[in-house]
Write a protein that holds these residues in place. Structure first.
Motif, PDB file in Angstrom:
ATOM      1  N   PHE A  76      25.298 -34.239  -4.825  1.00 12.26           N
ATOM      2  CA  PHE A  76      24.217 -34.628  -5.745  1.00 12.26           C
ATOM      3  C   PHE A  76      24.685 -36.528  -5.542  1.00 12.26           C
ATOM      4  O   PHE A  76      26.364 -36.709  -5.676  1.00 12.26           O
ATOM      5  CB  PHE A  76      24.345 -34.966  -6.797  1.00 12.26           C
ATOM      6  CG  PHE A  76      23.526 -35.750  -8.071  1.00 12.26           C
ATOM      7  CD1 PHE A  76      21.931 -35.705  -8.022  1.00 12.26           C
ATOM      8  CD2 PHE A  76      23.754 -37.095  -8.737  1.00 12.26           C
ATOM      9  CE1 PHE A  76      21.107 -35.962  -8.255  1.00 12.26           C
ATOM     10  CE2 PHE A  76      22.898 -37.647  -9.343  1.00 12.26           C
ATOM     11  CZ  PHE A  76      21.601 -37.706  -8.951  1.00 12.26           C
ATOM     12  N   GLN A  77      23.104 -37.173  -4.385  1.00 10.93           N
ATOM     13  CA  GLN A  77      24.336 -38.442  -4.212  1.00 10.93           C
ATOM     14  C   GLN A  77      23.988 -39.421  -5.588  1.00 10.93           C
ATOM     15  O   GLN A  77      23.520 -41.194  -4.243  1.00 10.93           O
ATOM     16  CB  GLN A  77      23.197 -38.259  -2.665  1.00 10.93           C
ATOM     17  CG  GLN A  77      23.660 -37.810  -1.430  1.00 10.93           C
ATOM     18  CD  GLN A  77      25.145 -37.947  -1.865  1.00 10.93           C
ATOM     19  OE1 GLN A  77      26.197 -39.040  -1.252  1.00 10.93           O
ATOM     20  NE2 GLN A  77      26.272 -36.808  -1.772  1.00 10.93           N
ATOM     21  N   GLY A  78      22.760 -39.286  -6.064  1.00  9.52           N
ATOM     22  CA  GLY A  78      22.303 -40.318  -7.225  1.00  9.52           C
ATOM     23  C   GLY A  78      22.734 -41.208  -8.061  1.00  9.52           C
ATOM     24  O   GLY A  78      24.447 -40.593  -8.140  1.00  9.52           O
ATOM     25  N   SER A  79      22.530 -41.571  -9.520  1.00  5.66           N
ATOM     26  CA  SER A  79      23.174 -41.972 -10.186  1.00  5.66           C
ATOM     27  C   SER A  79      22.890 -41.784 -11.589  1.00  5.66           C
ATOM     28  O   SER A  79      21.572 -42.175 -11.587  1.00  5.66           O
ATOM     29  CB  SER A  79      23.554 -43.849  -9.645  1.00  5.66           C
ATOM     30  OG  SER A  79      22.254 -44.331  -9.672  1.00  5.66           O
ATOM     31  N   VAL A  80      23.271 -41.732 -12.046  1.00  6.94           N
ATOM     32  CA  VAL A  80      23.072 -42.300 -14.056  1.00  6.94           C
ATOM     33  C   VAL A  80      23.288 -43.462 -14.736  1.00  6.94           C
ATOM     34  O   VAL A  80      24.782 -44.181 -14.564  1.00  6.94           O
ATOM     35  CB  VAL A  80      23.890 -40.821 -14.726  1.00  6.94           C
ATOM     36  CG1 VAL A  80      23.764 -41.233 -16.038  1.00  6.94           C
ATOM     37  CG2 VAL A  80      23.905 -39.296 -14.189  1.00  6.94           C
ATOM     38  N   ALA A  81      22.345 -44.015 -14.909  1.00  3.56           N
ATOM     39  CA  ALA A  81      22.468 -45.622 -15.701  1.00  3.56           C
ATOM     40  C   ALA A  81      21.818 -45.523 -16.991  1.00  3.56           C
ATOM     41  O   ALA A  81      21.207 -44.650 -17.433  1.00  3.56           O
ATOM     42  CB  ALA A  81      22.296 -46.830 -14.734  1.00  3.56           C
ATOM     43  N   ALA A  82      22.422 -46.616 -17.504  1.00  2.34           N
ATOM     44  CA  ALA A  82      22.263 -46.609 -19.445  1.00  2.34           C
ATOM     45  C   ALA A  82      22.273 -48.036 -19.620  1.00  2.34           C
ATOM     46  O   ALA A  82      22.735 -48.516 -19.525  1.00  2.34           O
ATOM     47  CB  ALA A  82      22.819 -45.641 -20.479  1.00  2.34           C
TER      48      ALA A  82
END
Length: 201
Positions: free
Chosen positions: A68-74
């Motif tokens: 997985f090359q994406g990202s989680v942000a909050a």
């Protein structure tokens, strides 16, 4: 949420206005129109608790997916949903299939594959519905609305009926987040059993 009467503005004009906005005001750009709402410098305990539970499980999922090359942000993540419609919003939690963005401009460009919003007392049915519709229209594939009062998660997909999930159900990210599956009760399990909406922030 009050709409400021302004002409159609560009992203660069929006970013300049946002940088100059007075304290206590949050600006969003909805299809080229400037929208102003009171900002929250802090979040209530319940909102913060649910946010932490969701982010923790998404990050665990992300770390388990080596491909997985994406990202989680909050945390009111600034995102330009659709360059053509010129919409910039703040998202409680998002999962993008792109890497963390650069700081120029300081936002994600393009919609997340999953966007999650955690309800607060100030949210209205109309406001939540409008934002959900905007997300789906802009290409977000799943929208999750987490309700700390009723301890439910509602899942929206474009062209499909919403799915309401309760304590005994699993929240699955299948399709967009393969392998992500968490009991809904994990997001709310340690919250008090009884509460009025005024206690939830």
């Amino acid at each position: 949420m009050a709409t400021v009467t302004t002409p159609h503005i560009t992203l660069q004009e929006f970013l300049k206005l946002e940088a100059e906005a007075p304290e206590g005001v949050t600006l969003e750009l909805i299809e080229g129109k400037l929208v102003e709402r009171p900002s929250m410098t802090t979040r209530g305990a319940w909102h913060s608790f649910v946010l932490a539970q969701l982010v923790a499980r998404l990050v665990l999922w992300q770390d388990s997916k080596l491909d997985f090359q994406g990202s989680v942000a909050a945390g009111e993540v600034r995102c330009q949903l659709d360059p053509e419609s010129e919409s910039v919003v703040g998202i409680d939690v998002g999962v993008w299939d792109q890497e963390t963005p650069s700081f120029d401009p300081p936002l994600y460009e393009g919609p997340p594959v999953v966007a999650a919003e955690i309800l607060s007392p100030s949210d209205t049915v109309q406001g939540v519905s409008s934002k959900t519709e905007l997300y789906l229209k802009s290409g977000v594939r799943q929208v999750w609305i987490l309700d700390p009062v009723w301890k439910t998660v509602t899942v929206f997909r474009k062209g499909q009926k919403p799915i309401l999930l309760g304590d005994d159900d699993l929240l699955s990210g299948e399709g967009e987040l393969p392998g992500f599956s968490v009991p809904v009760s994990r997001f709310f399990g340690k919250l008090k059993d009884v509460a009025s909406p005024s206690e939830v922030h």
